[in-house]
Design a protein around this motif. Structure first.
Motif, mmCIF file in Angstrom:
data_model
loop_
_atom_site.group_PDB
_atom_site.id
_atom_site.type_symbol
_atom_site.label_atom_id
_atom_site.label_comp_id
_atom_site.label_asym_id
_atom_site.label_seq_id
_atom_site.Cartn_x
_atom_site.Cartn_y
_atom_site.Cartn_z
ATOM 1 N N LEU A 26 154.773 66.367 115.675
ATOM 2 C CA LEU A 26 154.108 67.630 116.229
ATOM 3 C C LEU A 26 155.340 68.763 116.225
ATOM 4 O O LEU A 26 155.415 69.802 116.175
ATOM 5 C CB LEU A 26 153.523 67.447 117.585
ATOM 6 C CG LEU A 26 152.135 66.690 117.522
ATOM 7 C CD1 LEU A 26 151.733 66.480 118.881
ATOM 8 C CD2 LEU A 26 151.255 67.459 116.733
ATOM 9 N N LEU A 27 156.450 68.173 117.064
ATOM 10 C CA LEU A 27 157.696 69.095 117.377
ATOM 11 C C LEU A 27 158.268 69.584 115.937
ATOM 12 O O LEU A 27 158.599 70.802 115.849
ATOM 13 C CB LEU A 27 158.825 68.253 118.156
ATOM 14 C CG LEU A 27 158.438 67.717 119.666
ATOM 15 C CD1 LEU A 27 159.754 67.291 119.992
ATOM 16 C CD2 LEU A 27 158.144 69.065 120.426
ATOM 17 N N GLY A 28 158.570 68.861 115.194
ATOM 18 C CA GLY A 28 159.007 69.216 113.796
ATOM 19 C C GLY A 28 158.119 70.088 113.078
ATOM 20 O O GLY A 28 158.580 70.967 112.620
ATOM 21 N N LYS A 29 156.905 69.783 113.044
ATOM 22 C CA LYS A 29 156.015 70.590 112.141
ATOM 23 C C LYS A 29 155.891 71.903 113.017
ATOM 24 O O LYS A 29 155.714 72.732 111.922
ATOM 25 C CB LYS A 29 154.626 69.970 112.296
ATOM 26 C CG LYS A 29 154.246 69.026 111.067
ATOM 27 C CD LYS A 29 152.790 68.461 111.112
ATOM 28 C CE LYS A 29 152.531 67.673 110.266
ATOM 29 N NZ LYS A 29 151.132 66.986 110.204
ATOM 30 N N ALA A 30 156.098 72.115 114.108
ATOM 31 C CA ALA A 30 155.927 73.406 114.812
ATOM 32 C C ALA A 30 157.295 74.153 114.623
ATOM 33 O O ALA A 30 157.460 75.163 115.150
ATOM 34 C CB ALA A 30 155.600 73.148 116.070
ATOM 35 N N GLY A 31 158.358 73.581 114.128
ATOM 36 C CA GLY A 31 159.411 74.119 113.896
ATOM 37 C C GLY A 31 160.471 74.410 115.043
ATOM 38 O O GLY A 31 161.529 75.089 115.221
ATOM 39 N N GLY A 50 161.340 61.125 113.696
ATOM 40 C CA GLY A 50 160.155 61.867 113.340
ATOM 41 C C GLY A 50 160.263 63.437 113.364
ATOM 42 O O GLY A 50 159.530 64.433 112.530
ATOM 43 N N VAL A 51 160.941 63.946 114.279
ATOM 44 C CA VAL A 51 161.487 65.435 114.165
ATOM 45 C C VAL A 51 162.061 65.821 113.065
ATOM 46 O O VAL A 51 161.444 66.926 112.176
ATOM 47 C CB VAL A 51 162.392 65.875 115.646
ATOM 48 C CG1 VAL A 51 162.762 67.343 115.301
ATOM 49 C CG2 VAL A 51 161.540 65.607 116.754
ATOM 50 N N GLN A 52 163.135 65.343 112.546
ATOM 51 C CA GLN A 52 163.742 65.463 111.195
ATOM 52 C C GLN A 52 162.696 65.344 110.043
ATOM 53 O O GLN A 52 162.935 66.230 109.275
ATOM 54 C CB GLN A 52 165.108 64.526 111.105
ATOM 55 C CG GLN A 52 166.161 65.169 110.223
ATOM 56 C CD GLN A 52 167.401 64.542 110.233
ATOM 57 O OE1 GLN A 52 167.440 63.206 110.555
ATOM 58 N NE2 GLN A 52 168.472 65.421 110.416
ATOM 59 N N GLU A 53 162.124 64.309 109.842
ATOM 60 C CA GLU A 53 161.318 64.143 108.778
ATOM 61 C C GLU A 53 160.064 65.419 108.777
ATOM 62 O O GLU A 53 159.581 65.581 107.578
ATOM 63 C CB GLU A 53 160.330 62.697 108.767
ATOM 64 C CG GLU A 53 161.490 61.633 108.632
ATOM 65 C CD GLU A 53 160.721 60.259 108.944
ATOM 66 O OE1 GLU A 53 159.584 60.147 109.415
ATOM 67 O OE2 GLU A 53 161.657 59.223 108.991
ATOM 68 N N ALA A 54 159.622 65.765 110.019
ATOM 69 C CA ALA A 54 158.789 66.868 109.952
ATOM 70 C C ALA A 54 159.313 68.160 109.821
ATOM 71 O O ALA A 54 158.760 69.081 110.002
ATOM 72 C CB ALA A 54 157.759 66.887 111.174
ATOM 73 N N GLY A 56 161.897 69.633 111.632
ATOM 74 C CA GLY A 56 162.530 70.010 112.923
ATOM 75 C C GLY A 56 164.075 70.041 112.772
ATOM 76 O O GLY A 56 164.628 69.129 112.075
ATOM 77 N N ARG A 57 164.848 70.559 113.716
ATOM 78 C CA ARG A 57 166.362 70.422 113.762
ATOM 79 C C ARG A 57 166.739 69.600 114.916
ATOM 80 O O ARG A 57 165.992 69.305 115.918
ATOM 81 C CB ARG A 57 167.018 71.652 113.910
ATOM 82 C CG ARG A 57 166.911 72.944 112.783
ATOM 83 C CD ARG A 57 167.528 74.131 113.167
ATOM 84 N NE ARG A 57 168.986 73.800 113.103
ATOM 85 C CZ ARG A 57 169.752 73.937 114.202
ATOM 86 N NH1 ARG A 57 169.434 74.445 115.548
ATOM 87 N NH2 ARG A 57 171.127 73.634 114.258
ATOM 88 N N ALA A 168 150.969 67.841 126.174
ATOM 89 C CA ALA A 168 152.737 68.240 126.581
ATOM 90 C C ALA A 168 153.006 69.391 125.673
ATOM 91 O O ALA A 168 153.509 70.499 126.322
ATOM 92 C CB ALA A 168 153.580 66.903 126.290
ATOM 93 N N LEU A 169 152.861 69.389 124.355
ATOM 94 C CA LEU A 169 153.322 70.630 123.552
ATOM 95 C C LEU A 169 152.638 71.714 123.661
ATOM 96 O O LEU A 169 153.316 72.905 123.931
ATOM 97 C CB LEU A 169 153.632 70.035 122.008
ATOM 98 C CG LEU A 169 154.098 71.186 121.253
ATOM 99 C CD1 LEU A 169 155.374 71.295 121.558
ATOM 100 C CD2 LEU A 169 153.913 70.652 119.826
#
Length: 177
Positions: A26-31, A50-54, A56-57, A168-169
């Motif tokens: 979710l974090l990564g997809k949302a940028g 998970g963040v990197q695959e989606a 995110g930085r 949370a997000l």
């Protein structure tokens, strides 16, 4: 948004890793950018992956005695001298804080972040991600502190207890508009 996540570097059961992976995506997809302890082991690795695959930085803040476990593929990695400097850097690099499951180190980070917020040293939104009821006991303790006058602010002004990643997000994005 730079979201600091305090969590364990331990290898944990799927009841913790699956929701953590979902939240990370979710974090990564949302940028959003993950700001975390920099480790490439255990739950820290699961979330960073998970963040990197989606998309995110990753901004890691390791500490000298754990630098050998730092993730090589982070967008940025800082190595602090000690745990106190690490916590200060994690807070400085973030817009919001999420506390996930963890041990004494995670609990130390959580209480320091809340203490600093209580004293007005930051006004960043803080979410305690209560995966599988992990923090139910802490929630009960905080409510008792509030009821008995140990908290100068309402508990809701210090932290949101969220049962899942989407809640949370959504709270963080709403709080930071």
């Amino acid at each position: 948004m730079n979201i600091c996540v305090f969590l364990s570097a331990a290898h944990l059961d799927e009841r913790y890793t699956t929701p953590a992976r979902e939240f990370a995506r979710l974090l990564g997809k949302a940028g959003h950018t993950l700001v975390w302890g920099g480790s490439d082991t255990g739950l820290m690795k699961v979330v960073a992956d998970g963040v990197q695959e989606a998309g995110g930085r990753l901004v890691g803040v390791s500490v000298d005695f754990l630098a050998h476990k730092a993730r090589a593929g982070a967008d940025q990695m800082v190595v602090a001298r000690d745990l106190a400097e690490r916590k200060a850097l994690l807070l400085a690099k973030s817009d919001a804080i999420v506390i996930m499951v963890g041990g004494t180190g995670t609990l130390d980070e959580a209480t320091e972040i809340l203490e600093l917020k209580k004293h007005g040293k930051h006004n960043k939104p803080v979410v305690l991600l209560n995966t599988d009821g992990f923090y139910d006991g802490l929630k009960t303790q905080f409510r008792r502190m509030e009821e008995e006058g140990f908290l100068p602010l309402p508990l809701a002004d210090l932290v949101l207890f969220a049962d899942d990643g989407p809640t949370a997000l959504a709270h963080l994005e709403s709080a930071l508009g």
